[in-house]
Design a protein around this motif. Structure first.
Motif, short mmCIF file in Angstrom:
data_model
loop_
_atom_site.label_atom_id
_atom_site.label_comp_id
_atom_site.label_asym_id
_atom_site.label_seq_id
_atom_site.Cartn_x
_atom_site.Cartn_y
_atom_site.Cartn_z
N PHE A 216 0.83 -1.20 0.00
CA PHE A 216 0.00 0.00 0.00
C PHE A 216 0.87 1.25 0.00
CE2 PHE A 216 -2.24 3.45 2.11
CZ PHE A 216 -3.46 3.47 1.44
N GLU A 220 1.33 4.14 -2.98
CA GLU A 220 0.99 5.54 -2.73
C GLU A 220 2.19 6.47 -2.89
OE1 GLU A 220 -1.95 6.93 -2.30
OE2 GLU A 220 -2.87 4.96 -2.59
N ALA A 305 -5.58 4.90 6.25
CA ALA A 305 -5.57 4.75 4.79
C ALA A 305 -6.73 5.52 4.16
CB ALA A 305 -5.65 3.27 4.42
N ASN A 309 -6.13 8.24 1.17
CA ASN A 309 -6.59 7.96 -0.20
C ASN A 309 -8.01 8.43 -0.46
OD1 ASN A 309 -5.83 6.99 -2.70
ND2 ASN A 309 -6.53 4.90 -2.29
N ILE A 313 -10.42 2.90 -0.33
CA ILE A 313 -9.18 2.13 -0.28
C ILE A 313 -9.39 0.73 -0.85
CG2 ILE A 313 -8.19 3.35 1.71
CD1 ILE A 313 -9.28 1.14 3.50
N ASP A 314 -8.28 0.13 -1.28
CA ASP A 314 -8.28 -1.27 -1.72
C ASP A 314 -8.04 -2.15 -0.50
OD1 ASP A 314 -7.64 -3.81 -2.76
OD2 ASP A 314 -6.99 -2.93 -4.65
#
Length: 380
Positions: A216, A220, A305, A309, A313-314
């Motif tokens: 992650f 980013e 997160a 983002n 988020i994933d």
């Protein structure tokens, strides 16, 4: 007592011709000895043995050659009862218990009695639990019990979530950034996060190959904003998120500063105070990252997160970084009131249709029991 001697027929053989078997018979038992088996007496071959017979009338003694035999009782095979079916059906443990009862020491017999008493107590306890469970099921019903368990799971996870403001009018106020990082902690991240602020594409490529940071964070880092203030803010958040992920890999914390000297002291204290539980082992108190603390770390990673983002988020990437099962990750995400959807349609994930997206949106959805409750076994 009657004695009988048997000689070997092979008189021509130099060794076998000296073999003898001596049998002594009484009314109750027979004894057998020989001079050639492993149980024979080990007499010196250079010695000779004699037996003297004294004639009381003449007072003279006659001397005869003699040989020493080790006589052993002969036990008949028929002494064992013919009906051994019950004994043969017993397990190895039961047979050993019978041997201990007959030939065991006092200590072994006490241990055997203690184990049997514990087994009886365990059976009584199991019977009582079974009866109590049956009474509860009859009184409340299976459906109601499953709903109670599901609600308990949600409440257990909710205990470790960041503070949630359900009445927030902005997404950034649902999980406030100050509840994740205090101003003092945020300021302490300026020095270690400087490496992320000034990172180059070549360094990102090298870090990706070395896997020195979680996926992650590496993803980013490719999209750091050009604005100096925003770039510094995102770098600090990414550095702390990466530290949380690495911290979750540990089990028992044995050092005062588990993340190394480059981690600010205030951050190390925060990790030890907020994300470990105390346990007593080997006469000492230890800091342990239990399953519940791992869930807490995961919740704070998700909250951070979301701020990084733009509140989408994933979850699959974070799940892999944290080494969690998908069901566990989905339970925590839903407990945090995220909408979970498939990542189909995103250009960067077009070759992977299994990713799950977590989106924070207003108004917050109603809190529901975790989706894996339908997989529970039915209670009979």
């Amino acid at each position: 007592m009657r004695f009988t001697v048997y000689r070997s027929r092979d008189a021509a053989h130099p060794r076998k011709k000296h073999r003898r078997i001596l049998v002594s018979e009484t009314e109750r038992l027979s004894y057998v000895g020989n001079n050639f088996s492993s149980g024979a007496m080990k007499c010196d071959s250079l010695c000779r043995y004699f037996v003297g017979v004294l004639d009381k009338d003449t007072g003279q003694m006659e001397v005869y050659n003699a040989e020493i035999f080790n006589m052993q009782p002969l036990l008949s095979d028929n002494l064992v009862p013919d009906d051994t079916k019950d004994y043969q059906n017993k397990s190895y443990r039961e047979k050993m218990d019978l041997c201990i009862e007959a030939f065991g020491t006092s200590k072994q017999k006490r241990a055997l009695n203690s184990r049997r008493m514990n087994a009886v107590g365990s059976d009584i306890f199991k019977a009582a639990v079974t009866k109590a469970a049956a009474n509860i099921i009859d009184a409340k019903g299976v459906t109601a019990l499953i709903q109670d368990v599901a609600q308990d799971d949600v409440q257990n996870i909710s205990t470790f979530l960041p503070p949630c403001n359900e009445d927030a009018d902005k997404l950034e106020n649902v999980y406030k950034f100050e509840d994740i990082l205090s101003p003092a902690e945020y300021e302490a991240l300026r020095i270690p996060a400087a490496a992320f602020v000034n990172i180059t594409p070549e360094e990102i490529t090298k870090k990706t190959q070395d896997r020195s940071h979680c996926c992650f964070v590496l993803e980013e880092l490719k999209f750091l904003p050009a604005n100096e203030k925003s770039r510094d803010h995102k770098a600090r958040c990414l550095w702390f998120l990466d530290t949380l992920v690495k911290f979750s890999y540990q089990k028992v914390i044995k050092t005062k500063y588990p993340m190394g000297p480059e981690c600010p002291q205030i951050i190390s204290k925060k990790l030890m105070r907020n994300f470990t539980s105390l346990t007593y082992n080997n006469s000492s108190v230890q800091n342990l990252i239990s399953a519940s603390m791992k869930a807490k770390i995961t919740a704070y990673v998700i909250a951070l997160a979301l701020h990084i983002n733009n509140f989408q988020i994933d979850l699959t990437i974070l799940q892999n970084d944290l080494k969690l099962k998908e069901s566990r990750m989905m339970d925590i995400a839903k407990a945090m009131r995220l909408k979970v959807s498939k990542a189909k349609g995103l250009p960067e994930l077009e070759n992977d249709q299994n990713h799950k997206l977590g989106t924070l949106s207003l108004p917050l959805p109603m809190q529901k029991a975790s989706g894996n409750q339908r997989k529970r076994k039915k209670m009979n």
